[in-house]
Design a protein around this motif. Structure first.
Motif, PDB file in Angstrom:
ATOM      1  N   VAL A  23       0.654  -1.343   0.138  1.00  0.00           N
ATOM      2  CA  VAL A  23      -0.078   0.383  -0.574  1.00  0.00           C
ATOM      3  C   VAL A  23       1.298   1.604   0.140  1.00  0.00           C
ATOM      4  CG1 VAL A  23      -1.772  -1.323   1.141  1.00  0.00           C
ATOM      5  CG2 VAL A  23      -0.400  -0.233   2.351  1.00  0.00           C
ATOM      6  N   LEU A  25       0.705   5.276   1.650  1.00  0.00           N
ATOM      7  CA  LEU A  25      -0.111   5.970   2.670  1.00  0.00           C
ATOM      8  C   LEU A  25       0.193   7.303   2.469  1.00  0.00           C
ATOM      9  CD1 LEU A  25       0.464   2.780   4.081  1.00  0.00           C
ATOM     10  CD2 LEU A  25      -1.389   3.948   5.558  1.00  0.00           C
ATOM     11  N   ASP A  28      -1.181   9.277   6.820  1.00  0.00           N
ATOM     12  CA  ASP A  28      -2.076   7.558   7.491  1.00  0.00           C
ATOM     13  C   ASP A  28      -3.219   7.178   6.871  1.00  0.00           C
ATOM     14  OD1 ASP A  28      -2.637   6.013   8.790  1.00  0.00           O
ATOM     15  OD2 ASP A  28      -3.777   7.057  10.305  1.00  0.00           O
ATOM     16  N   VAL A  30      -4.843   5.591   2.657  1.00  0.00           N
ATOM     17  CA  VAL A  30      -4.016   4.492   1.987  1.00  0.00           C
ATOM     18  C   VAL A  30      -4.734   5.516   0.346  1.00  0.00           C
ATOM     19  CG1 VAL A  30      -4.459   2.426   0.947  1.00  0.00           C
ATOM     20  CG2 VAL A  30      -4.164   2.159   3.262  1.00  0.00           C
ATOM     21  N   SER A  33      -3.795   0.491  -3.656  1.00  0.00           N
ATOM     22  CA  SER A  33      -2.792  -0.709  -2.864  1.00  0.00           C
ATOM     23  C   SER A  33      -2.660  -1.744  -4.039  1.00  0.00           C
ATOM     24  CB  SER A  33      -4.273  -1.068  -2.235  1.00  0.00           C
ATOM     25  OG  SER A  33      -5.072  -1.681  -3.197  1.00  0.00           O
ATOM     26  N   SER A 144      -6.218  -2.350  10.044  1.00  0.00           N
ATOM     27  CA  SER A 144      -7.126  -2.434   8.693  1.00  0.00           C
ATOM     28  C   SER A 144      -8.481  -3.662   8.720  1.00  0.00           C
ATOM     29  CB  SER A 144      -5.820  -3.691   7.269  1.00  0.00           C
ATOM     30  OG  SER A 144      -6.771  -4.682   6.623  1.00  0.00           O
ATOM     31  N   GLY A 153      -4.287  -6.270   4.493  1.00  0.00           N
ATOM     32  CA  GLY A 153      -4.076  -6.475   5.803  1.00  0.00           C
ATOM     33  C   GLY A 153      -2.626  -5.423   6.416  1.00  0.00           C
ATOM     34  N   SER A 155       0.173  -5.022   5.597  1.00  0.00           N
ATOM     35  CA  SER A 155       0.543  -3.971   4.790  1.00  0.00           C
ATOM     36  C   SER A 155       0.351  -2.607   5.812  1.00  0.00           C
ATOM     37  CB  SER A 155       0.864  -3.766   3.462  1.00  0.00           C
ATOM     38  OG  SER A 155       1.473  -4.217   3.009  1.00  0.00           O
ATOM     39  N   VAL A 156      -1.578  -2.250   5.592  1.00  0.00           N
ATOM     40  CA  VAL A 156      -1.894  -1.349   6.144  1.00  0.00           C
ATOM     41  C   VAL A 156      -1.591  -0.580   7.330  1.00  0.00           C
ATOM     42  CG1 VAL A 156      -3.928  -0.576   7.223  1.00  0.00           C
ATOM     43  CG2 VAL A 156      -4.354  -1.511   4.118  1.00  0.00           C
ATOM     44  N   THR A 157      -1.994  -2.258   8.338  1.00  0.00           N
ATOM     45  CA  THR A 157      -2.405  -1.756  10.075  1.00  0.00           C
ATOM     46  C   THR A 157      -0.615  -1.435   9.730  1.00  0.00           C
ATOM     47  OG1 THR A 157      -3.409  -3.918   9.820  1.00  0.00           O
ATOM     48  CG2 THR A 157      -2.037  -3.197  11.940  1.00  0.00           C
ATOM     49  N   ARG A 160       0.194   2.390   9.100  1.00  0.00           N
ATOM     50  CA  ARG A 160      -0.380   3.097   9.627  1.00  0.00           C
ATOM     51  C   ARG A 160       0.175   3.336  11.222  1.00  0.00           C
ATOM     52  NH1 ARG A 160      -6.748   2.253   8.214  1.00  0.00           N
ATOM     53  NH2 ARG A 160      -6.964   3.505   6.217  1.00  0.00           N
TER      54      ARG A 160
END
Length: 170
Positions: A23, A25, A28, A30, A33, A144, A153, A155-157, A160
């Motif tokens: 992702v 960002l 913060d 996204v 992706s 995520s 997911g 990667s998102v978490t 962040r």
């Protein structure tokens, strides 16, 4: 500066990459992706089959070949690498191995285009006085919605969490 956060799943800790998520960002949020996997039949490791495959299958697209998946990730990386900070949750051995596999597909043209440096969320947490094994979903204010072990997911978490531990700075 934007964050390029990525995660890969392998067939065992030192096995072949079979799923990739990434992702981008910005503040913060996204903005882009990427997520592809190989057919789950390539996975032979019992723990990965039990714990990771269910989190991945049905949540991200399926590539026709390993080369297509790696080339797709490389294209996503090169599209977003300028002015991006590359962040992996823990960079070795899996995520460093992902970039090596991508470079090995076209060493002549790719060898100088990987992330430099490759930053690690685990090291940033440690430097901030936080246990590097902290539960990322509990630590992160907005994890995520995808399940644990899903590379998009995760990667998102991780991205962040990076924003949070760095106080919004890059």
């Amino acid at each position: 500066m934007k964050i390029f956060c990525f995660d890969a799943e392998t067939d065992g800790l030192y096995g072949e990459v079979w799923a990739i998520g990434a992702v981008v960002l910005d503040d913060d949020m996204v903005t882009h992706s990427f997520g592809y996997r190989l057919d789950a039949d390539v996975v032979t490791d019992p723990w990965v089959r039990r714990c990771v495959v269910p989190a991945v299958v049905g949540h991200i697209g399926t590539a026709e070949s390993r080369e297509q998946m790696l080339d797709g990730f490389w294209e996503f990386w090169t599209e977003h690498r300028d002015d991006a900070l590359a962040v992996a949750d823990f960079g070795a051995p899996v995520e460093a191995g992902l970039f090596r596999a991508c470079v090995e597909l076209d060493r002549e043209n790719r060898q100088w285009l990987g992330p430099y440096p490759l930053h690690e969320l685990g090291t940033a947490l440690l430097a901030a006085g936080v246990d590097p094994d902290v539960d990322r979903r509990a630590f992160c204010s907005r994890p995520s919605d995808l399940p644990n072990h899903n590379p998009v997911g995760d990667s998102v978490t991780s991205g962040r969490c990076w924003w949070q531990v760095m106080g919004g700075r890059t």
